[in-house]
Every structure is written in structure tokens, then in C-alpha cells.
Design an enzyme around this catalytic site. Structure first.
Site, PDB file in Angstrom:
ATOM      1  N   ASP A  18       1.008  -1.068   0.078  1.00 15.06           N
ATOM      2  CA  ASP A  18       0.089  -0.110  -0.017  1.00 15.06           C
ATOM      3  C   ASP A  18       1.126   1.109  -0.167  1.00 15.06           C
ATOM      4  O   ASP A  18       2.073   1.151   0.306  1.00 15.06           O
ATOM      5  CB  ASP A  18      -0.919   0.089   1.289  1.00 15.06           C
ATOM      6  CG  ASP A  18      -1.612   1.081   1.546  1.00 15.06           C
ATOM      7  OD1 ASP A  18      -2.351   1.574   0.395  1.00 15.06           O
ATOM      8  OD2 ASP A  18      -1.817   1.779   2.424  1.00 15.06           O
TER       9      ASP A  18
ATOM     10  N   ASP B  24      -0.198   4.924   0.644  1.00 15.36           N
ATOM     11  CA  ASP B  24      -0.447   6.101   1.558  1.00 15.36           C
ATOM     12  C   ASP B  24      -0.170   5.556   3.092  1.00 15.36           C
ATOM     13  O   ASP B  24      -0.768   4.559   3.392  1.00 15.36           O
ATOM     14  CB  ASP B  24      -1.953   6.482   1.386  1.00 15.36           C
ATOM     15  CG  ASP B  24      -2.047   8.094   1.441  1.00 15.36           C
ATOM     16  OD1 ASP B  24      -1.119   8.804   2.038  1.00 15.36           O
ATOM     17  OD2 ASP B  24      -3.208   8.496   1.416  1.00 15.36           O
TER      18      ASP B  24
END
Lengths: 320, 320
Positions: free
Chosen positions: A29, A31
Site C-alpha cells: 500500500d 499512503d
């Protein structure tokens, strides 16, 4: 002493280095893992250099459907993390790939898009025809209660066989109403039949995040855009992005990864960690984003990761 | 033989005539009761003349928040049913009345409107200041992912203390995002304080109908418009219209009706009949609209009416 659940907290250099040895493929991922707002997180650039030196495969897995892979890659590279376009797996890309590979969307049918450039670009790249989206007329509202522009015989394109929805900052009542009409017209629930009229209509959404973390704070996300289509039509969409199954299925359909040698790394239990678990792979939670150890220990935790580290900096310093 | 539940099916002239004698005040849903699409239903005009001759009080109770009372009255009168503006109780009117009478909305605060002229007119009539709504700028989308027009210090009006939402055919992402920001800004959950900044924000919706029955077919309704605000903000609205309590509370706050002498007449179990029951009054289902006897007999029936007739024509022919 750090409280523990079923997960392993990696608090020594040895366990951290061992983690990297154990896996060949790392899904990240972005962010809260690689960066926080405009700032790259500590140790991240160095860590990625070391991963590449060891020949690890890397995928960037993002629910952000507003951007194409190219645009996301620009952001990744601007942060000093080198990457390639085929390493970026956004929900927009996964949605187009899902339509093509999984639904085998007929080439002579069209998608009606509620979404932005990034989604359109990925549909283009997968050879899927579409209307709506950034079309200026569809971004406008109706004139009072005059529904005639949407009710005439020619208002809907009979070749539309999917409504595809992501975040859309030009979302309008007209798009809501068109999506509703495509999904509820006669035969829309049936099978999609190539070359025929009125044969079925898929309803596919990039992701269900109800908020969108911009650099200027939270704003409504894709899940807030398609909710009105769902409640009015009474039809539940297929949601492609994390934590749902279609995106991870598409990843393993496109890459011949050994699941036992693949690790999902993320900062959210409810999306990233649940996503990895549904895909049957090990997961690593970093504490530089949304979820905390308290969330992991909660009796109603959305998921429990295989491992936890404070942040990617922990892994960076464990590698010589 | 007509199958029966706990309700009474009025199948004789005597029981029908007796019903009219029993009540002084009649609340009528419009669509499916008085008219169906553009057509007034049989016996309706004659029935209303007879009700008036007997000195009955009449209210027209509609969830349609797109129109002001005046506009709804024009429709009622165009059908040949005479009516007065103070007999029309739309969800737009009830919402404005609810803000004023129940919430005692401060005169120096504003409502942010997601809705149309009808809602604005009723807020005007109740002396409630507002912004948004038909404002052309708010009906436009954003420019890509540039959230700055909504994130600057001056983007939100600090005097806004309510988000008020109804059906809105010019609904836009900008309205969704503004409503979201008003509802989630610091202090928004707190008490509304007159004359102070950032003191609380109500979230009030006219009605929850997810579809809107236009003469050109079904389109997304108010419930489809505000759902995205609800899921992104995590805040449940107060819903004023049928079947919820606020509208019937407002009716009995404005009129000194004796509840035991008041009857709610409607065509939908889940809105009209449930509405009357929540208000503690008797109900009459007509079979000229949505709900059927099968719905009444279903084990999961949304509500069971006190009485059932085929249509208002049954009552008309029962009165000399």
C-alpha cells in the site's frame, strides 16, 4: 513490553532481516506506508534500493482510482522510490483488468463511466469502450424536474453493458440518474450478450473507501459516490479494490507469484491486512498510518496481521 | 371471500359511510391515492366535494420536496380537487417547520441546502437563511483533484449550522463535499450556538425515498442524494418525511387535531401506513397505488392498516 495478539511484533534486527529473506514478492500500500501526505516516510527510499539489490519483486497496490498507473508512478518516482509502470496496481487498472480478464467484457459493448481520467485511461489501455466519465454534458445537472433528456428512446446507449464507478469530482445527478437507468432497465440483471441489445449490465466499483485522503484533508471518496446508485437501483456492485477479492485475484491472475513467498504490507487492518488475508498471503502491518496496536488488540479488529513493525525504517536498518 | 389480517376491509356501503362519520380530519398521500401519473383517479373529485360539504378537515401530505406548497397546490387544483395552501403539508414545508419550531434554528445561522427551489421557498417562508441549493457555482463539479476551492479558510461559511437535503437534480460532487465538510468540521456534532462560530451542525433530510416517481418513470430520489453524505460523514440524518416521526409531530404541533378523530389515507404500507401508526392515528390503505393485499398479508409486512378500501371511489359511492 509490547502487548501481543496472534501476530508477531518484529522487535529485533534478526527477525526483521529474516522477514525479508522469507518472501520474494512484496505488495505495498502507498499512503501511510511509503509516504504521509506530501512527505516520504523515513528509510523508505533506502529500503526500496535494498529490496531491489536482493532481486525482490515489488507491486504498489493502491485503491486510488482517480489516477492512471502512469500518474501514480510519477508520484512514486517523485518521492525517490524507483518503480516501473508494470509494478503499479491501482484499483482503476484492476477494474479495467477485471472487466477484460474476468468478466470477458465484449469488445462491441460499452461501459458507462462514473469516474475520472485515470479510470478512462485504464479502460482505454485495456481496449474497453466507454461513455460518460469526463464528458462535459454528463457532468451537468438537469433542468429542474425535466427528466425528458434521460427518458427519451435515444437517451440511453443500448450497447452499454456495464456501469463502472470510482471517485468522481464531477459527479452529478445526471450521472447518478443515467447509472440508475442503465442498471434498472429491462434485462439489465441478465447475462451480458455481445452484439445484442439490452443484454445485461454489470455494476463494478473501483473501491469502497467512503473518504478520500487528499493533501488538503478528507473529502468524500468513491464509496460515497456510488452509494446513491446502489440504494436507488437496489443492486449491489462488485467492488474490485482492497479489501475485496477481485483485485487480489487479478494480481495472481497476471503474475505467477508463489503465494507462500508473497507478503502484503499496509497500514490499515480493514483494507490492506484484510485484503492480504482474503488472498491467502501473509501480511505485515506498519504503524506509520491509520491503524494502531490498539486496533489490532481490539476484540472487533477487522483483521490481525501476521507481523507488525513500527515502519519501513525498521526493515531498512535491519538490512546491511 | 377477501382474506383478512388484523385490518378491516370495508366492503359494504354502510361500513364505508360509517368510516367517514368516525373522523373529522383526513390526511391524504397524493400519488397513488388522488392521482396516478397525470390522471386523477375515479371518484376523487366528487369524494373531496362531499368531504367538504360535511365540514371535514383535509391535509395533503406529500414526501415530494422538489416543490413548494404553492406548486403542489397548483397540481392539486389542476386535477379539479379544490385545496388551500395551508392544507398542503409537503416534506419541504415540514422540514422548514421542523427547523423553526422543533430545532428552534437561530435566525443568525444559515442552512447549507442540497436541494431545489421548493425547499428554498419553504425555508424563505419560515425565515431561515440558507446558501447552496440552486446557487450555480455549487451545482458545478471540481477541477480534477484540486480540492483547494473547498479547503481554504474561507471556503466554508462559519455561520452554517445545518445541512438540509432533499431531492436535487443539480446535485454535484461539490455539494456532496461541502455538506461533508460542514458535517465533519470541528465542533459540528455539538450544540448549535447562536452567534458563535463552529457551534454544531444539524443534518436534516426531507425524506428517504430512494426513487422519485416522475411522469417519465422512476429516477433517483432524495434518499439516493443524501446517502453519500451519510456514509462519508458517518452521521445519520434526521429524516422528516413519511414514515418518520418529525413530520407527523410537526402536523400535530401546528394543528389542534384530536388524534382519535384523525385518519391517514395512503397507498404504501412502508411510508403512509407506518407513518400514521407512528403518529398514533388510524390508517386507511387504498389499493390504487403501490401496496397490494398480498403485501398486507405478508409475514414481513411493513405495517398493517386499520382499514382497507379498493380506492377513494368506494368511499365516494358510499356517500349520498
Amino acid at each position: 513490553m509490547v502487548p501481543r495478539g496472534a501476530y508477531e511484533f518484529l522487535d529485533t534486527k534478526e527477525t526483521r532481516a529474516h522477514l525479508i529473506e522469507q518472501y520474494d514478492n512484496f505488495l505495498f500500500d502507498c499512503d501511510g506506508v511509503l509516504w504521509s501526505g506530501p512527505t516520504v516516510l523515513p528509510g523508505v527510499v533506502s529500503f526500496f534500493r535494498k529490496l531491489r539489490e536482493r532481486g525482490k519483486r515489488i507491486l504498489f497496490v493502491s485503491n486510488n482510482a482517480s489516477k492512471s498507473r502512469r500518474t501514480l508512478l510519477e508520484r512514486i518516482n517523485a518521492m525517490g522510490i524507483d518503480g516501473r509502470e508494470d509494478e503499479v496496481f491501482s484499483s482503476a487498472y484492476a477494474t479495467a483488468a477485471y472487466l477484460k480478464d474476468v468478466l470477458r467484457f465484449p469488445t462491441d459493448r460499452k461501459a458507462y463511466v462514473v469516474g475520472m481520467n485515470g479510470l478512462e485511461d485504464e479502460l482505454d489501455a485495456n481496449g474497453i469502450q466507454y461513455i460518460g466519465g469526463t464528458d462535459e454534458q454528463d457532468c451537468q445537472g438537469l433542468d429542474g424536474l425535466d427528466f425528458s433528456p434521460l427518458a427519451s428512446k435515444d437517451a440511453l446507449d443500448p450497447s452499454v453493458a456495464a456501469v463502472v464507478c470510482g471517485i468522481d469530482t464531477k459527479f452529478s445527478y445526471r450521472k447518478l440518474a443515467k447509472a440508475f437507468r442503465y442498471i434498472t432497465r429491462p434485462g439489465a440483471e441478465g447475462e451480458v450478450r455481445a452484439g445484442e441489445q439490452n443484454g445485461g449490465c454489470h455494476f463494478v466499483c473501483t473501491n469502497e473507501d467512503v473518504t478520500f485522503p487528499s493533501s488538503e484533508g478528507l473529502f468524500p471518496g468513491a464509496g460515497a459516490v456510488w452509494k446513491g446508485i446502489q440504494v436507488s437501483s437496489g443492486r449491489d456492485p462488485i467492488v474490485v479494490g482492497k479489501p475485496h477479492q477481485p483485485m487480489i485475484d487479478t494480481i495472481f491472475a497476471r503474475f505467477a507469484f508463489d503465494k507462500s513467498r508473497t507478503l502484503m504490507v499496509g497500514d490499515r487492518l480493514d483494507t490492506d491486512i484484510a485484503f492480504g488475508q482474503r488472498g491467502g498471503i501473509d501480511t505485515l502491518l506498519v504503524l506509520t498510518g491509520i491503524s494502531t496496536l490498539e486496533h489490532v488488540h481490539a476484540s472487533d479488529a477487522a483483521a490481525v496481521p501476521t507481523y507488525v513493525v513500527n515502519g519501513l525504517c525498521d526493515l531498512d536498518t535491519a538490512l546491511s
